[in-house]
Design a protein around this motif. Structure first.
Motif, PDB file in Angstrom:
ATOM      1  N   GLU A 133       0.216   0.493 -11.946  1.00 51.01           N
ATOM      2  CA  GLU A 133       1.061  -0.145 -12.952  1.00 51.01           C
ATOM      3  C   GLU A 133       1.779  -1.354 -12.350  1.00 51.01           C
ATOM      4  O   GLU A 133       1.816  -2.422 -12.929  1.00 51.01           O
ATOM      5  CB  GLU A 133       2.080   0.864 -13.495  1.00 51.01           C
ATOM      6  N   ASP A 134       2.361  -1.169 -11.185  1.00 54.99           N
ATOM      7  CA  ASP A 134       3.024  -2.260 -10.461  1.00 54.99           C
ATOM      8  C   ASP A 134       2.054  -2.732  -9.385  1.00 54.99           C
ATOM      9  O   ASP A 134       1.845  -2.038  -8.391  1.00 54.99           O
ATOM     10  CB  ASP A 134       4.334  -1.781  -9.846  1.00 54.99           C
ATOM     11  N   ASP A 135       1.475  -3.901  -9.571  1.00 51.56           N
ATOM     12  CA  ASP A 135       0.468  -4.386  -8.623  1.00 51.56           C
ATOM     13  C   ASP A 135       1.059  -5.324  -7.554  1.00 51.56           C
ATOM     14  O   ASP A 135       0.340  -6.085  -6.929  1.00 51.56           O
ATOM     15  CB  ASP A 135      -0.680  -5.066  -9.369  1.00 51.56           C
ATOM     16  N   SER A 136       2.347  -5.210  -7.314  1.00 55.15           N
ATOM     17  CA  SER A 136       3.012  -6.030  -6.289  1.00 55.15           C
ATOM     18  C   SER A 136       2.545  -5.637  -4.895  1.00 55.15           C
ATOM     19  O   SER A 136       2.131  -4.509  -4.655  1.00 55.15           O
ATOM     20  CB  SER A 136       4.527  -5.849  -6.356  1.00 55.15           C
ATOM     21  N   ILE A 137       2.656  -6.584  -3.974  1.00 56.22           N
ATOM     22  CA  ILE A 137       2.426  -6.321  -2.555  1.00 56.22           C
ATOM     23  C   ILE A 137       3.792  -6.151  -1.897  1.00 56.22           C
ATOM     24  O   ILE A 137       4.705  -6.929  -2.150  1.00 56.22           O
ATOM     25  CB  ILE A 137       1.646  -7.479  -1.894  1.00 56.22           C
ATOM     26  N   PHE A 138       3.914  -5.120  -1.068  1.00 55.93           N
ATOM     27  CA  PHE A 138       5.185  -4.830  -0.415  1.00 55.93           C
ATOM     28  C   PHE A 138       5.089  -4.987   1.091  1.00 55.93           C
ATOM     29  O   PHE A 138       4.047  -4.720   1.681  1.00 55.93           O
ATOM     30  CB  PHE A 138       5.652  -3.404  -0.750  1.00 55.93           C
ATOM     31  N   ARG A 142      -1.970   1.023  -0.271  1.00 53.83           N
ATOM     32  CA  ARG A 142      -1.316   0.551  -1.492  1.00 53.83           C
ATOM     33  C   ARG A 142      -1.462  -0.951  -1.713  1.00 53.83           C
ATOM     34  O   ARG A 142      -1.632  -1.413  -2.823  1.00 53.83           O
ATOM     35  CB  ARG A 142       0.167   0.915  -1.433  1.00 53.83           C
ATOM     36  N   ASN A 143      -1.397  -1.732  -0.634  1.00 52.98           N
ATOM     37  CA  ASN A 143      -1.460  -3.180  -0.762  1.00 52.98           C
ATOM     38  C   ASN A 143      -2.882  -3.718  -0.870  1.00 52.98           C
ATOM     39  O   ASN A 143      -3.078  -4.913  -1.104  1.00 52.98           O
ATOM     40  CB  ASN A 143      -0.739  -3.859   0.408  1.00 52.98           C
ATOM     41  N   ASP A 144      -3.871  -2.877  -0.706  1.00 57.65           N
ATOM     42  CA  ASP A 144      -5.261  -3.303  -0.837  1.00 57.65           C
ATOM     43  C   ASP A 144      -5.520  -3.734  -2.288  1.00 57.65           C
ATOM     44  O   ASP A 144      -5.088  -3.052  -3.227  1.00 57.65           O
ATOM     45  CB  ASP A 144      -6.196  -2.157  -0.432  1.00 57.65           C
ATOM     46  N   ASP A 145      -6.226  -4.838  -2.464  1.00 55.11           N
ATOM     47  CA  ASP A 145      -6.498  -5.344  -3.821  1.00 55.11           C
ATOM     48  C   ASP A 145      -7.150  -4.289  -4.710  1.00 55.11           C
ATOM     49  O   ASP A 145      -6.825  -4.179  -5.893  1.00 55.11           O
ATOM     50  CB  ASP A 145      -7.411  -6.579  -3.769  1.00 55.11           C
ATOM     51  N   SER A 146      -8.077  -3.521  -4.137  1.00 55.74           N
ATOM     52  CA  SER A 146      -8.803  -2.535  -4.945  1.00 55.74           C
ATOM     53  C   SER A 146      -7.925  -1.361  -5.363  1.00 55.74           C
ATOM     54  O   SER A 146      -8.223  -0.700  -6.356  1.00 55.74           O
ATOM     55  CB  SER A 146     -10.038  -2.027  -4.192  1.00 55.74           C
ATOM     56  N   THR A 147      -6.843  -1.110  -4.639  1.00 53.84           N
ATOM     57  CA  THR A 147      -5.879  -0.083  -5.046  1.00 53.84           C
ATOM     58  C   THR A 147      -4.941  -0.661  -6.103  1.00 53.84           C
ATOM     59  O   THR A 147      -4.721  -0.065  -7.156  1.00 53.84           O
ATOM     60  CB  THR A 147      -5.053   0.416  -3.843  1.00 53.84           C
ATOM     61  N   ARG A 148      -4.370  -1.824  -5.808  1.00 49.59           N
ATOM     62  CA  ARG A 148      -3.379  -2.436  -6.699  1.00 49.59           C
ATOM     63  C   ARG A 148      -3.925  -2.702  -8.100  1.00 49.59           C
ATOM     64  O   ARG A 148      -3.187  -2.654  -9.068  1.00 49.59           O
ATOM     65  CB  ARG A 148      -2.828  -3.727  -6.080  1.00 49.59           C
ATOM     66  N   PHE A 149      -5.229  -2.940  -8.221  1.00 50.66           N
ATOM     67  CA  PHE A 149      -5.841  -3.185  -9.521  1.00 50.66           C
ATOM     68  C   PHE A 149      -5.592  -2.017 -10.474  1.00 50.66           C
ATOM     69  O   PHE A 149      -5.473  -2.204 -11.674  1.00 50.66           O
ATOM     70  CB  PHE A 149      -7.350  -3.417  -9.353  1.00 50.66           C
ATOM     71  N   TYR A 150      -5.485  -0.805  -9.940  1.00 50.52           N
ATOM     72  CA  TYR A 150      -5.323   0.396 -10.759  1.00 50.52           C
ATOM     73  C   TYR A 150      -3.885   0.908 -10.826  1.00 50.52           C
ATOM     74  O   TYR A 150      -3.637   1.983 -11.359  1.00 50.52           O
ATOM     75  CB  TYR A 150      -6.253   1.511 -10.260  1.00 50.52           C
TER      76      TYR A 150
END
Length: 139
Positions: A29-34, A19-27
């Motif tokens: 809705e909430d692109d936060s890192i947890f 989930r925290n990988d940049d390539s996942t977060r790009f897609y």
């Protein structure tokens, strides 16, 4: 072949790795890192089941997100483009009569959703300057 296993607290580090990988977060809705602590607090209050996607050899390759009838899937970067998302969606949807999802219009996965039987039902919100599309699946 894959199996869907109910997400447990022991799976949260893997979930965050994906989930925290940049390539996942790009897609997303909430692109936060947890953090793991934040994720554990979220997990305790989780109302809809999430599932780990595991190969029959026992490798975790991704997860299915649910929120009521809304679903989504995230695959670990090193396992992408191998058909795991397609297998996971098929497994999850096999007993479902209805499901919905939201996807960025520029996400290549929209083609997979259409092949699985999802149809666009309208434009969604504008998120970070990108258009979301609402889709539904009905048997």
């Amino acid at each position: 072949m894959i199996e869907l296993k109910l997400l447990t607290e022991e799976d949260l580090s893997f979930l965050l790795e994906v989930r925290n990988d940049d390539s996942t977060r790009f897609y997303l809705e909430d692109d936060s890192i947890f953090t793991l602590d934040e994720c554990k607090k979220w997990f305790v209050n989780l109302n809809s089941p999430w599932y780990i996607i595991e190969t029959i050899e026992g490798n975790k390759v991704g997860y299915i997100r649910t929120n009521g009838d809304e679903i989504g899937c995230d695959i670990h970067p090193k396992f992408r483009r191998k058909g795991y998302a397609k297998m996971a969606y098929k497994e999850y949807l096999k007993d479902k009569k209805y499901a919905s999802l939201k996807v960025f219009k520029d996400n290549f996965a929209i083609n997979l959703y259409k092949k699985l039987g999802f149809v666009e039902i309208g434009k969604g919100d504008l998120i970070r300057g990108r258009e979301y599309v609402n889709m539904i699946f009905r048997k």
